[in-house]
Design a protein around this motif. Structure first.
Motif, PDB file in Angstrom:
ATOM      1  N   ASN A 104      38.188 -30.684 -35.862  1.00  0.00           N
ATOM      2  CA  ASN A 104      36.965 -29.987 -35.446  1.00  0.00           C
ATOM      3  C   ASN A 104      37.281 -28.531 -35.096  1.00  0.00           C
ATOM      4  O   ASN A 104      36.668 -27.927 -34.215  1.00  0.00           O
ATOM      5  N   LEU A 105      38.258 -27.941 -35.809  1.00  0.00           N
ATOM      6  CA  LEU A 105      38.624 -26.547 -35.596  1.00  0.00           C
ATOM      7  C   LEU A 105      37.715 -25.629 -36.408  1.00  0.00           C
ATOM      8  O   LEU A 105      37.120 -26.039 -37.404  1.00  0.00           O
ATOM      9  N   VAL A 106      37.619 -24.392 -35.979  1.00  0.00           N
ATOM     10  CA  VAL A 106      36.798 -23.405 -36.685  1.00  0.00           C
ATOM     11  C   VAL A 106      37.655 -22.182 -36.999  1.00  0.00           C
ATOM     12  O   VAL A 106      38.594 -21.855 -36.275  1.00  0.00           O
ATOM     13  N   TYR A 107      37.302 -21.506 -38.097  1.00  0.00           N
ATOM     14  CA  TYR A 107      38.054 -20.325 -38.524  1.00  0.00           C
ATOM     15  C   TYR A 107      37.657 -19.107 -37.686  1.00  0.00           C
ATOM     16  O   TYR A 107      36.480 -18.881 -37.400  1.00  0.00           O
ATOM     17  N   ASN A 108      38.657 -18.328 -37.287  1.00  0.00           N
ATOM     18  CA  ASN A 108      38.425 -17.073 -36.577  1.00  0.00           C
ATOM     19  C   ASN A 108      39.370 -16.031 -37.172  1.00  0.00           C
ATOM     20  O   ASN A 108      40.577 -16.255 -37.231  1.00  0.00           O
ATOM     21  N   PHE A 109      38.812 -14.927 -37.640  1.00  0.00           N
ATOM     22  CA  PHE A 109      39.657 -13.905 -38.267  1.00  0.00           C
ATOM     23  C   PHE A 109      40.254 -12.948 -37.244  1.00  0.00           C
ATOM     24  O   PHE A 109      41.070 -12.092 -37.603  1.00  0.00           O
ATOM     25  N   CYS A 110      39.902 -13.099 -35.969  1.00  0.00           N
ATOM     26  CA  CYS A 110      40.380 -12.148 -34.961  1.00  0.00           C
ATOM     27  C   CYS A 110      40.553 -12.846 -33.617  1.00  0.00           C
ATOM     28  O   CYS A 110      39.830 -12.579 -32.668  1.00  0.00           O
ATOM     29  N   GLN A 111      41.503 -13.759 -33.532  1.00  0.00           N
ATOM     30  CA  GLN A 111      41.771 -14.495 -32.287  1.00  0.00           C
ATOM     31  C   GLN A 111      42.878 -13.777 -31.530  1.00  0.00           C
ATOM     32  O   GLN A 111      43.964 -13.552 -32.053  1.00  0.00           O
ATOM     33  N   LYS A 112      42.620 -13.442 -30.277  1.00  0.00           N
ATOM     34  CA  LYS A 112      43.576 -12.634 -29.511  1.00  0.00           C
ATOM     35  C   LYS A 112      44.428 -13.454 -28.553  1.00  0.00           C
ATOM     36  O   LYS A 112      45.359 -12.914 -27.963  1.00  0.00           O
ATOM     37  N   ARG A 113      44.117 -14.738 -28.385  1.00  0.00           N
ATOM     38  CA  ARG A 113      44.940 -15.560 -27.501  1.00  0.00           C
ATOM     39  C   ARG A 113      44.967 -16.995 -28.007  1.00  0.00           C
ATOM     40  O   ARG A 113      44.106 -17.409 -28.782  1.00  0.00           O
ATOM     41  N   GLU A 114      45.987 -17.713 -27.600  1.00  0.00           N
ATOM     42  CA  GLU A 114      46.103 -19.107 -27.979  1.00  0.00           C
ATOM     43  C   GLU A 114      44.960 -19.917 -27.372  1.00  0.00           C
ATOM     44  O   GLU A 114      44.350 -19.510 -26.374  1.00  0.00           O
ATOM     45  N   ASP A 115      44.695 -21.075 -27.969  1.00  0.00           N
ATOM     46  CA  ASP A 115      43.726 -21.985 -27.372  1.00  0.00           C
ATOM     47  C   ASP A 115      44.228 -22.474 -26.017  1.00  0.00           C
ATOM     48  O   ASP A 115      45.431 -22.688 -25.823  1.00  0.00           O
TER      49      ASP A 115
END
Length: 773
Positions: free
Chosen positions: A637-648
């Motif tokens: 149930n993950l989603v794509y992010n082109f600009c993630q600045k921190r870990e989950d």
């Protein structure tokens, strides 16, 4: 406690049981029904709800029901400082049914509890009340006044305890004139060991290693109830600065708990003195009567008078004997963000003592496509051989760090290679990753599961990207199929790297052979041969690397111009980035790969261009413009992010652990907003309350015989999702519930009113699992 006998087990595996915690609720509906009318009001619970209580069950002989509250009884709330502010009543067999539906003569009162009376016609018709259960809202006592008390010790530096009172909460703060340790939690209670101990004997020297310092204060708290005085707990628990914390579980005295709460401690490490110190902010001066001749301080290692050193963000000066001067380290103001020579965004890091912050620049090397190289010092060249080569290594070994690149011919019919994998070596540990035709990830030649955190490495998979981090040397490797990015800090590697990635330095760009000879800037394609290493899997690479002279590079072949996804780099998605860096080289390599391999690795150049943009602080959302040629699939149930600045964020021991910041923004598959990774890191969850067995006290009543037994219930959160399924052209619902996994048959002896006993058999839950409904 009745005797419980286990008779059979299905299946035979071991499970653990954990203690349940009060359910916290912000708003709930409480229904009050009297003899004449029923009403429903919405009530705010500012504390937490207790477990459900069901002390009595109606029967033919006793048709009424009562769950009475005794204001002197402390079994309802966890702390003696809490009071009952609300009550909720419900049917035992139909908890979802509104309480107001009841036709019984029943009252639900927060001061008295629940009472159901059968009289008149109902009694003549031999009707009995429904069986009801109640729970109460526990809230802290709201203090009327604010008080503070100050206690000063003359055997250690001044110690201050302040009691702060705010509406709904009272906290006691212990002032530490030294340094607090981190919270320590070495032991956790369990069914087999219901006590909890956090002893200081084994950790005292580790937490306070300086001979001139001692553990002067201790703070203890329950993990589930931080910042709450342990004196309010019903556990038999002591918190002692000499011994540590000890909780001894008393089964007879405990009415609803099944073990001690889980506690943690922290200690204050302060300088030793034999007189009361004077306090001068921000400096603490400690008894300065010394003799200069042969002047030393009594500690290990031995310190001379006026010798100064740093420890735990304090500057300490020896004044002789047991006398020291302690000053807080003052951090300079952080200057404005500098510009790095290579154009990369600077990174905010801690200073060597870990007390202040500063800006640092990094060096970055990229390998992508057929393959194309961009070195630490911003040179670009192509190299098409298919052996194994040193990409990065230290000139003078300090951290035993090296990265090899394994090239291979990605299309057998074309003698042009692609980067297949890397071998990352650090402190004797080898991490091998292959992203070619087959994905392989090993540590010291053994396959591992992700996420991985050991031996100085932290490795996560973000969809098609694998992110490898070495925190101690602030180094990261980003791996895609046929594309890699290596980022090392100048802080540790300035002027100390060599290999196909070149030199991380402030000097002019150069192409260097392994023997140190410097060649012209157009010779990197030839000097790259020098960095070949022996690879037993490639017999054709076992001969010494050839001494390839510097000759003009053959111009890249051209093909008939056509519209390709390479053109996206020159269009709107990359428009903002093109103002900061030259993206023309990525367009050229993309066209080159397209002509050579017929668009097989076109995406690689676009990925490299986007990573270069992220390195200068600009995120590019380019994949939607590729007509699905460069999609980034995400599972679970993950989603794509082109600009993630921190870990989950992630769940660790049912607590939320915040994710760390990435050195630069990453693209990949992440949890949706507001969710976090579950304990096993296989899915995203909205809460860290996982599906597990929770122990409850239940009353079994059979006629005139009864017994109280502790039984498990499956409670917690499971995965669910609703999505559109394009194969069936309809919404698809995937719902999991917290079900029993293993059960066992048990028997209990019921105590009857006539003094006899009766054996009753029931099914108890051993373990739980999330199952699709």
């Amino acid at each position: 406690t009745p005797e419980v006998i286990t008779t059979t087990v299905t299946p035979t595996t071991t499970s653990s049981t954990t203690i349940s915690t009060p359910e916290r609720t912000s708003v709930t509906k409480v229904t009050t029904t009297g003899p004449t009318a029923g009403s429903t009001t919405e009530v705010v619970c500012l504390g937490y709800w207790s477990p459900w209580f069901n002390e009595n069950t109606p029967s033919v002989d006793s048709p009424g029901d009562s769950e009475l509250l005794d204001p002197k009884d402390t079994k309802y709330c966890n702390y003696t400082s809490e009071v009952i502010t609300n009550i909720q009543c419900q049917f035992v067999d139909q908890p979802e049914r509104p309480f107001s539906d009841s036709q019984d003569n029943v009252t639900c009162d927060k001061d008295k509890g629940l009472t159901c009376v059968v009289s008149g016609t109902a009694l003549e018709q031999k009707r009995i009340c429904y069986d009801y259960q109640v729970r109460v809202c526990c809230e802290p006592v709201t203090p009327v006044t604010t008080t503070s008390s100050r206690t000063t010790s003359t055997s250690v530096p001044s110690t201050t305890q302040e009691t702060r009172t705010t509406p709904g909460k009272t906290t006691t703060t212990v002032i530490c004139n030294g340094v607090w340790s981190v919270w320590l939690n070495e032991n956790t209670p369990s069914i087999s060991n219901k006590n909890d101990v956090e002893l200081l004997k084994s950790i005292r020297e580790k937490q306070c290693p300086i001979a001139t310092h001692k553990v002067s204060q201790i703070e203890c708290e329950a993990v589930k109830f931080p910042q709450r005085p342990i004196g309010e707990s019903k556990d038999n628990v002591t918190c002692d600065v000499e011994k540590g914390l000890m909780c001894t579980f008393d089964e007879e005295a405990s009415q609803k708990n099944i073990m001690c709460l889980d506690y943690r401690i922290r200690v204050c490490c302060e300088p030793v003195t034999f007189t009361t110190p004077s306090t001068v902010s921000p400096t603490t001066a400690i008894n300065s009567t010394t003799s200069e001749a042969g002047c030393y301080c009594n500690q290990v290692p031995r310190r001379k008078c006026h010798e100064t050193w740093e420890h735990h963000c304090s500057k300490i000066t020896c004044l002789g004997g047991n006398t020291y001067l302690m000053e807080n380290i003052t951090c300079p103001s952080l200057p404005s963000k500098p510009k790095c020579r290579n154009g990369l965004e600077p990174v905010k890091v801690q200073t060597n003592n870990g007390c202040c912050e500063k800006w640092e620049c990094d060096c970055q090397c990229e390998v992508w496509g057929e393959p194309h190289y961009r070195t630490f010092d911003d040179l670009q060249y192509d190299f098409f051989e298919n052996c194994t080569y040193i990409l990065v290594e230290e000139k003078v070994p300090k951290y035993n760090f090296r990265i090899l690149v394994d090239n291979y011919f990605c299309l057998p019919s074309i003698p042009k290679s692609c980067p297949k994998g890397l071998v990352v070596s650090y402190n004797g540990i080898d991490v091998t990753i292959s992203t070619g035709d087959e994905y392989v990830l090993t540590v010291n030649k053994k396959e591992i599961s992700l996420p991985y955190s050991a031996n100085g490495f932290e490795i996560t998979k973000l969809g098609i990207i694998t992110y490898i981090s070495i925190p101690d040397i602030r180094t990261s490797i980003t791996a895609l199929q046929n594309a890699f990015r290596i980022r090392v800090p100048e802080q540790f590697f300035l002027d100390n790297t060599q290999g196909q990635c070149g030199s991380c330095s402030h000097s002019p760009s150069i192409c260097t052979r392994k023997n140190g000879k410097v060649e012209s800037l157009d010779c990197c394609s030839q000097t790259a041969y020098d960095w070949r290493v022996y690879d037993p899997k490639k017999p054709y690479c076992q001969l010494p690397p050839p001494d390839v002279p510097c000759t003009p590079t053959t111009p890249a072949p051209t093909c008939k111009p056509e519209e390709t996804i390479c053109d996206i780099i020159a269009e709107k998605p990359f428009e903002e980035c093109s103002k900061k860096i030259d993206l023309g080289k990525y367009i050229k390599t993309c066209h080159f790969d397209h002509c050579q391999l017929n668009s097989t690795v076109d995406c690689s150049s676009l990925e490299a261009a986007a990573m270069a943009c992220a390195s200068v602080g600009i995120c590019v959302n380019w994949r939607p413009f590729t007509n699905e040629k460069c999609n980034y699939p995400c599972g679970r149930n993950l989603v794509y992010n082109f600009c993630q600045k921190r870990e989950d964020d992630s769940c660790v021991d049912q607590l939320v652990t915040p994710g760390r910041n990435y050195p630069i923004a990453m693209e990949g598959c992440f949890c949706p907003e507001g969710m976090m990774l579950a304990e096993n890191n296989t899915k995203c969850v909205a809460t860290c309350d996982v599906c597990k067995p929770i122990l409850h006290m239940e009353k079994i009543v059979k006629g005139d015989c009864e017994a109280n037994v502790k039984v498990n219930q499956c409670e917690g959160t499971c995965f669910s999702i609703t999505k559109y399924n394009y194969d069936i052209n309809a919404l698809q619902h995937i719902c999991q519930c917290c079900h029993e996994r293993e059960t066992e048959e048990k028997s209990v002896k019921l105590q009857c009113k006539n003094g006899t006993t009766k054996t009753h058999t029931y099914t108890d839950i051993k373990s739980c699992i999330c199952k699709i409904v």
